[in-house]
Design a protein around this motif. Structure first.
Motif, mmCIF file in Angstrom:
data_model
loop_
_atom_site.group_PDB
_atom_site.id
_atom_site.type_symbol
_atom_site.label_atom_id
_atom_site.label_comp_id
_atom_site.label_asym_id
_atom_site.label_seq_id
_atom_site.Cartn_x
_atom_site.Cartn_y
_atom_site.Cartn_z
ATOM 1 N N MET A 1 -7.268 -35.641 85.361
ATOM 2 C CA MET A 1 -7.884 -35.387 84.051
ATOM 3 C C MET A 1 -7.119 -36.123 82.963
ATOM 4 O O MET A 1 -5.905 -36.004 82.833
ATOM 5 N N ARG A 2 -7.836 -36.926 82.192
ATOM 6 C CA ARG A 2 -7.185 -37.636 81.103
ATOM 7 C C ARG A 2 -6.770 -36.653 80.011
ATOM 8 O O ARG A 2 -7.309 -35.553 79.910
ATOM 9 N N VAL A 3 -5.840 -37.069 79.191
ATOM 10 C CA VAL A 3 -5.429 -36.240 78.063
ATOM 11 C C VAL A 3 -6.530 -36.275 76.999
ATOM 12 O O VAL A 3 -7.004 -37.343 76.612
ATOM 13 N N GLN A 4 -6.933 -35.105 76.552
ATOM 14 C CA GLN A 4 -7.963 -34.994 75.532
ATOM 15 C C GLN A 4 -7.322 -34.615 74.202
ATOM 16 O O GLN A 4 -6.273 -33.968 74.163
ATOM 17 N N ALA A 5 -7.998 -34.997 73.122
ATOM 18 C CA ALA A 5 -7.421 -34.784 71.795
ATOM 19 C C ALA A 5 -8.371 -34.016 70.895
ATOM 20 O O ALA A 5 -9.591 -34.185 70.949
ATOM 21 N N LYS A 6 -7.773 -33.193 70.059
ATOM 22 C CA LYS A 6 -8.502 -32.506 68.990
ATOM 23 C C LYS A 6 -7.898 -32.946 67.660
ATOM 24 O O LYS A 6 -6.679 -32.907 67.479
ATOM 25 N N ILE A 7 -8.759 -33.375 66.747
ATOM 26 C CA ILE A 7 -8.329 -33.731 65.400
ATOM 27 C C ILE A 7 -8.701 -32.567 64.497
ATOM 28 O O ILE A 7 -9.874 -32.215 64.371
ATOM 29 N N CYS A 8 -7.708 -31.972 63.865
ATOM 30 C CA CYS A 8 -7.918 -30.730 63.124
ATOM 31 C C CYS A 8 -7.790 -30.954 61.616
ATOM 32 O O CYS A 8 -7.124 -31.888 61.171
ATOM 33 N N GLY A 9 -8.442 -30.076 60.857
ATOM 34 C CA GLY A 9 -8.329 -30.127 59.410
ATOM 35 C C GLY A 9 -9.151 -31.221 58.770
ATOM 36 O O GLY A 9 -8.784 -31.752 57.712
ATOM 37 N N LEU A 10 -10.298 -31.544 59.369
ATOM 38 C CA LEU A 10 -11.159 -32.591 58.822
ATOM 39 C C LEU A 10 -11.938 -32.060 57.627
ATOM 40 O O LEU A 10 -12.427 -30.931 57.641
ATOM 41 N N SER A 11 -12.078 -32.894 56.608
ATOM 42 C CA SER A 11 -12.752 -32.418 55.396
ATOM 43 C C SER A 11 -13.600 -33.476 54.703
ATOM 44 O O SER A 11 -14.165 -33.205 53.643
ATOM 45 N N PHE A 205 -3.599 -42.395 66.613
ATOM 46 C CA PHE A 205 -3.307 -41.247 67.471
ATOM 47 C C PHE A 205 -4.244 -41.218 68.676
ATOM 48 O O PHE A 205 -3.800 -40.992 69.807
ATOM 49 N N LEU A 206 -5.511 -41.447 68.440
ATOM 50 C CA LEU A 206 -6.459 -41.408 69.542
ATOM 51 C C LEU A 206 -6.259 -42.569 70.512
ATOM 52 O O LEU A 206 -6.449 -42.407 71.728
ATOM 53 N N GLN A 207 -5.855 -43.705 70.008
ATOM 54 C CA GLN A 207 -5.524 -44.829 70.893
ATOM 55 C C GLN A 207 -4.303 -44.498 71.758
ATOM 56 O O GLN A 207 -4.279 -44.783 72.962
ATOM 57 N N ALA A 208 -3.292 -43.886 71.129
ATOM 58 C CA ALA A 208 -2.093 -43.497 71.880
ATOM 59 C C ALA A 208 -2.432 -42.464 72.945
ATOM 60 O O ALA A 208 -1.927 -42.522 74.076
ATOM 61 N N THR A 209 -3.287 -41.530 72.609
ATOM 62 C CA THR A 209 -3.683 -40.493 73.564
ATOM 63 C C THR A 209 -4.487 -41.083 74.712
ATOM 64 O O THR A 209 -4.318 -40.678 75.874
ATOM 65 N N ALA A 210 -5.343 -42.041 74.401
ATOM 66 C CA ALA A 210 -6.182 -42.649 75.427
ATOM 67 C C ALA A 210 -5.371 -43.398 76.478
ATOM 68 O O ALA A 210 -5.840 -43.593 77.611
ATOM 69 N N ARG A 211 -4.152 -43.777 76.125
ATOM 70 C CA ARG A 211 -3.300 -44.511 77.072
ATOM 71 C C ARG A 211 -2.571 -43.575 78.026
ATOM 72 O O ARG A 211 -1.921 -44.045 78.971
ATOM 73 N N LEU A 212 -2.658 -42.280 77.810
ATOM 74 C CA LEU A 212 -1.876 -41.329 78.620
ATOM 75 C C LEU A 212 -2.637 -40.904 79.871
ATOM 76 O O LEU A 212 -3.850 -40.974 79.932
#
Length: 212
Positions: A1-11, A205-212
């Protein structure tokens, strides 16, 4: 399972677009007036209208009453992320009444703090380990603090879990390596100022996460 990301505090629409373009699995909308990231349920509904099916939409709440929870769900939120002092009984009541996925934040400073997660077995769907803020802090999270990630090494998790606190594009690889996290949640680490999301930092951040 690849590492998934949540981006929080979007406005803003721009930050939502950046999170979606970068491949975030969840978007978080803070509904807590003391937060610099606060949005109303109506504002969250407008922002979430662009979110496709398959991407989670989290209402980030602090000791909410039932009315606020109902408004968040009516706004299209697919899960509740609880950051207050919600007891296991309160979480169970919310889950029963609203039939919604629930993530419960557990603030961590020492190894003993990890034990608090076990009380939510069977009532929450996921634990979010976050850095414990200083006593008397105005906010329960989103302050860019990190805890000792080594505390999670070899920990017997009572529930599926995610990692938050002090993450950014430069630290997420270390955090995942140390903890084994498969879900990471970032807020202040993709901002240029408190509550001001930086689309370039979201992308990095999402690019860094996608490499994991």
């Amino acid at each position: 399972m690849r590492v998934q990301a949540k981006i929080c505090g979007l406005s803003t629409p721009e930050s939502v677009e950046a999170a979606l373009h970068g491949g975030a699995s969840w978007l978080g909308f803070v509904m807590f007036p003391r937060s610099p990231r606060n949005v109303s349920p109506d504002q969250a509904a407008a922002l979430a209208s662009a979110v496709p099916a398959g991407v989670g939409k989290a209402a980030v709440l602090v000791d909410p009453d039932d009315e606020l929870v109902a408004r968040a769900i009516a706004a299209g939120m697919s899960l509740l992320q609880l950051h207050g002092h919600e007891t296991p009984d309160r979480v169970a009541a919310l889950r029963q009444r609203f039939s919604v996925e629930i993530w419960k934040a557990v603030p961590v400073r020492t190894r003993a703090d990890l034990a608090g997660a076990a009380a939510y077995r069977g009532v929450a769907d996921r634990i979010l380990y976050d850095a414990k803020t200083p006593d008397g802090a105005a906010l329960p999270g989103g302050m860019g603090l990190r805890f000792d990630w080594a505390l999670l090494r070899g920990h017997d998790h009572p529930l599926p879990w995610a990692l938050s606190g002090g993450l950014d594009a430069g630290s997420v690889a270390e955090a995942v390596s140390v903890t084994g996290a498969r879900i990471v949640d970032v807020s202040s680490g993709v901002e240029s100022a408190p509550g001001v999301k930086d689309v370039d930092k979201i992308a990095a951040f999402l690019q860094a996460t996608a490499r994991l």
